[in-house]
Motif scaffolding. Structure first.
Motif, PDB file in Angstrom:
ATOM      1  N   ARG A  22       0.837  -1.193   0.000  1.00 34.33           N
ATOM      2  CA  ARG A  22       0.000   0.000   0.000  1.00 34.33           C
ATOM      3  C   ARG A  22       0.878   1.252   0.000  1.00 34.33           C
ATOM      4  NH1 ARG A  22       1.526   1.932   4.099  1.00 34.33           N
ATOM      5  NH2 ARG A  22       0.491   3.873   3.544  1.00 34.33           N
ATOM      6  N   GLY A  23       0.223   2.397  -0.237  1.00 33.70           N
ATOM      7  CA  GLY A  23       0.967   3.637  -0.409  1.00 33.70           C
ATOM      8  C   GLY A  23       1.313   3.771  -1.886  1.00 33.70           C
ATOM      9  N   ALA A  24       1.164   4.989  -2.394  1.00 32.51           N
ATOM     10  CA  ALA A  24       1.223   5.195  -3.846  1.00 32.51           C
ATOM     11  C   ALA A  24       2.562   4.795  -4.460  1.00 32.51           C
ATOM     12  CB  ALA A  24       0.913   6.653  -4.156  1.00 32.51           C
ATOM     13  N   ALA A  25       3.666   5.111  -3.791  1.00 33.16           N
ATOM     14  CA  ALA A  25       4.974   4.781  -4.360  1.00 33.16           C
ATOM     15  C   ALA A  25       5.208   3.272  -4.339  1.00 33.16           C
ATOM     16  CB  ALA A  25       6.088   5.502  -3.594  1.00 33.16           C
ATOM     17  N   CYS A 130      -1.424   9.434   8.030  1.00 32.20           N
ATOM     18  CA  CYS A 130      -1.219   8.199   7.267  1.00 32.20           C
ATOM     19  C   CYS A 130       0.262   7.812   7.259  1.00 32.20           C
ATOM     20  CB  CYS A 130      -1.792   8.319   5.851  1.00 32.20           C
ATOM     21  SG  CYS A 130      -2.026   6.725   5.018  1.00 32.20           S
ATOM     22  N   THR A 133       5.917   7.397   2.208  1.00 29.55           N
ATOM     23  CA  THR A 133       7.372   7.265   2.087  1.00 29.55           C
ATOM     24  C   THR A 133       7.979   8.551   1.528  1.00 29.55           C
ATOM     25  OG1 THR A 133       7.104   6.183  -0.068  1.00 29.55           O
ATOM     26  CG2 THR A 133       7.312   4.745   1.852  1.00 29.55           C
ATOM     27  N   ASP A 134       7.235   9.280   0.689  1.00 28.30           N
ATOM     28  CA  ASP A 134       7.746  10.564   0.191  1.00 28.30           C
ATOM     29  C   ASP A 134       7.882  11.563   1.339  1.00 28.30           C
ATOM     30  OD1 ASP A 134       7.953   9.656  -2.399  1.00 28.30           O
ATOM     31  OD2 ASP A 134       6.220  10.756  -3.176  1.00 28.30           O
ATOM     32  N   GLY A 197       1.827  13.054   2.333  1.00 30.43           N
ATOM     33  CA  GLY A 197       2.119  12.623   0.972  1.00 30.43           C
ATOM     34  C   GLY A 197       0.900  12.831   0.094  1.00 30.43           C
ATOM     35  N   ALA A 198       0.888  12.182  -1.065  1.00 27.51           N
ATOM     36  CA  ALA A 198      -0.256  12.280  -1.962  1.00 27.51           C
ATOM     37  C   ALA A 198      -0.388  11.008  -2.786  1.00 27.51           C
ATOM     38  CB  ALA A 198      -0.106  13.483  -2.897  1.00 27.51           C
ATOM     39  N   ASN A 209      -5.302  12.632  -1.066  1.00 26.53           N
ATOM     40  CA  ASN A 209      -4.518  11.832  -0.120  1.00 26.53           C
ATOM     41  C   ASN A 209      -5.483  11.196   0.875  1.00 26.53           C
ATOM     42  OD1 ASN A 209      -1.892  10.956   0.903  1.00 26.53           O
ATOM     43  ND2 ASN A 209      -2.255  12.312   2.641  1.00 26.53           N
ATOM     44  N   LYS A 210      -4.932  10.417   1.793  1.00 26.87           N
ATOM     45  CA  LYS A 210      -5.714   9.663   2.783  1.00 26.87           C
ATOM     46  C   LYS A 210      -6.833  10.501   3.393  1.00 26.87           C
ATOM     47  CE  LYS A 210      -5.407   6.245   3.655  1.00 26.87           C
ATOM     48  NZ  LYS A 210      -6.283   5.296   2.908  1.00 26.87           N
ATOM     49  N   LYS A 235       3.116  11.129  -9.044  1.00 30.91           N
ATOM     50  CA  LYS A 235       1.788  11.342  -8.432  1.00 30.91           C
ATOM     51  C   LYS A 235       0.955  12.377  -9.193  1.00 30.91           C
ATOM     52  CE  LYS A 235       3.616   8.971  -4.947  1.00 30.91           C
ATOM     53  NZ  LYS A 235       3.809   9.531  -3.625  1.00 30.91           N
ATOM     54  N   PHE A 302      -9.959   8.194   0.601  1.00 33.77           N
ATOM     55  CA  PHE A 302      -9.188   9.397   0.276  1.00 33.77           C
ATOM     56  C   PHE A 302     -10.098  10.619   0.247  1.00 33.77           C
ATOM     57  CE2 PHE A 302      -7.210   5.701  -1.733  1.00 33.77           C
ATOM     58  CZ  PHE A 302      -5.951   5.774  -1.165  1.00 33.77           C
TER      59      PHE A 302
HETATM   60  C1  RUB Z   1      -1.721   5.830   1.538  1.00 33.35           C
HETATM   61  C2  RUB Z   1      -1.654   7.323   1.483  1.00 33.35           C
HETATM   62  C3  RUB Z   1      -0.288   7.950   1.377  1.00 33.35           C
HETATM   63  C4  RUB Z   1       0.051   8.156  -0.111  1.00 33.35           C
HETATM   64  C5  RUB Z   1       1.508   8.567  -0.301  1.00 33.35           C
HETATM   65  O1  RUB Z   1      -3.044   5.338   1.524  1.00 33.35           O
HETATM   66  O2  RUB Z   1      -2.651   8.018   1.469  1.00 33.35           O
HETATM   67  O3  RUB Z   1      -0.255   9.200   2.007  1.00 33.35           O
HETATM   68  O4  RUB Z   1      -0.170   6.965  -0.835  1.00 33.35           O
HETATM   69  O5  RUB Z   1       2.374   7.521   0.085  1.00 33.35           O
HETATM   70  P1  RUB Z   1      -3.295   3.738   1.615  1.00 33.35           P
HETATM   71  P2  RUB Z   1       3.839   7.394  -0.556  1.00 33.35           P
HETATM   72  O6  RUB Z   1      -2.723   3.281   2.906  1.00 33.35           O
HETATM   73  O7  RUB Z   1      -4.788   3.602   1.536  1.00 33.35           O
HETATM   74  O8  RUB Z   1      -2.617   3.113   0.414  1.00 33.35           O
HETATM   75  O9  RUB Z   1       4.509   8.713  -0.300  1.00 33.35           O
HETATM   76  O10 RUB Z   1       4.507   6.257   0.168  1.00 33.35           O
HETATM   77  O11 RUB Z   1       3.666   7.151  -2.020  1.00 33.35           O
END
Ligand code: RUB
Length: 343
Positions: A22-25, A130, A133-134, A197-198, A209-210, A235, A302
């Motif tokens: 999970r998380g966009a990256a 949330c 990683t960014d 993050g986003a 974002n979340k 993103k 989101f």
């Molecule tokens: C994750 C979330 C993170 C962004 C950015 O939501 O909202 O803020 O994805 O993350 P979920 P990153 O847990 O529902 O996937 O900076 O790691 O891409």
């Protein structure tokens, strides 16, 4: 399962849907890795079959979660690099392109971190929401530059990704105060930055974002705390340049409400009242929540923060006021085109 799509791709898609990845990256990285695996393991006997399978694999990955645009951006990037007249050439070009994507993603995050760290001063406290990683890359770079930071970490219901953020920050020895989401406004008095993050950035500078980010940003503005969004250019959502809106994922009501809790609200035993034609009476694990109880549970994952509540979007290409992000989008994406797996 789509014909020719290798099991490892199906399993990565499942991991994304179930949020084990999970998380966009991380989603983008896993999707590129899955296309690489598809290319490696494909048993296609013609270039056309190879391409059909890669497109089917991309579609399988694309359909997992709708909001983070890093996923289709990653798929498009890898597919654009697939080149050659033989299966061997298509395979090697796809693999090389996927590996390059993953390398660039890591480098972009490091670069973004260095840029974002400039906004953080020695002794500052950041409030996080949330797990991004960014956003954490900015903290890491500031720590590496010798700055001391503290963090107020929002729990982030319903899935508590704040715990992941807290664990990472503690590994870096950053003092963490974990709070319930509801306590955020009270604790903004102690924060020097909101740092998030986003999943997607729209052409007008809106930040997707979340869920809860927009309320946090509005409160931060009222309290005079700057809001910093850390988001690699992966993103940026190219379709929003032509007025497309970003789909907000709705997740299961079970993230909010267990079956017994639902029964406690609407009466009846668990989901008994809605069992259809089940004469045994033992259906405590009936998967279908009641639909005619008058109780609706909505669980959007989101939300959209309008650009006026965002002070800076930090990317690996520099920091931007949200209103000017469209210039960068035009430069990076040009005119939007159709997705190759959609025809
Ligand atoms: C994750 C979330 C993170 C962004 C950015 O939501 O909202 O803020 O994805 O993350 P979920 P990153 O847990 O529902 O996937 O900076 O790691 O891409």
């Amino acid at each position: 399962a789509e014909p020719g799509v290798v099991p490892a791709v199906e399993s990565t898609a499942d991991d994304i849907t179930e949020m084990r990845i999970r998380g966009a990256a991380a989603i983008a990285d896993a999707a590129a890795g899955a296309l690489e695996t598809q290319a490696e393991r494909s048993t296609a006997d013609s270039p056309a079959a190879f391409e059909r399978e890669i497109h089917a694999a991309a579609e399988t990955l694309y359909e997992t979660r709708p909001t983070a645009v890093s996923l289709p951006n990653a798929l498009r990037y890898v597919l654009r690099g697939m080149d050659g007249d033989t299966v061997a050439d298509l395979r090697s070009s796809t693999i090389a392109r996927a590996q390059r994507f993953q390398r660039d993603l890591d480098q972009a995050q490091d670069r973004l971190g260095e840029i974002g760290a400039n906004r953080l001063r020695d002794g500052d406290t950041v409030m996080t929401h949330c797990h991004s990683t960014d956003a954490l890359a900015c903290v890491e770079a500031a720590l590496e530059a010798g700055k001391e930071l503290a963090a107020i970490v929002k729990e982030t219901r319903p899935r508590k990704q704040g715990h992941i953020t807290a664990r990472q920050l503690r590994e870096w020895d950053v003092p963490v105060t974990l709070i319930a989401d509801n306590a955020a406004r009270r604790y903004l008095d102690r924060a020097d930055h909101v740092l998030v993050g986003a999943d997607s950035i729209a052409a007008d500078g809106s930040v997707i974002n979340k869920i809860g980010t927009s309320g946090l940003a509005v409160n931060a503005r009222e309290r005079g705390v700057p809001v910093m969004v850390a988001a690699q250019t992966i993103k940026l959502h190219p379709d929003t340049m032509t007025g497309h809106t970003v789909e907000i994922e709705m997740r299961s009501e079970r993230e909010l409400l267990a079956d017994e809790e639902r029964a406690a609200i609407v009466g009846g035993e668990a989901t008994d009242g809605d069992a259809k034609g089940d004469a045994t009476g033992s259906d405590a694990d009936d998967p279908a929540p009641a639909t005619d109880s008058g109780l609706t549970v909505e669980n959007p994952a989101f939300d959209v923060t309008p650009p006026r509540y965002v002070d800076a979007i930090v990317t690996e290409r520099g920091q931007f006021p949200p209103e000017s992000i469209v210039t960068l989008m035009r430069e990076l994406f040009g005119e939007p085109t159709d997705d190759p797996w959609e025809d």
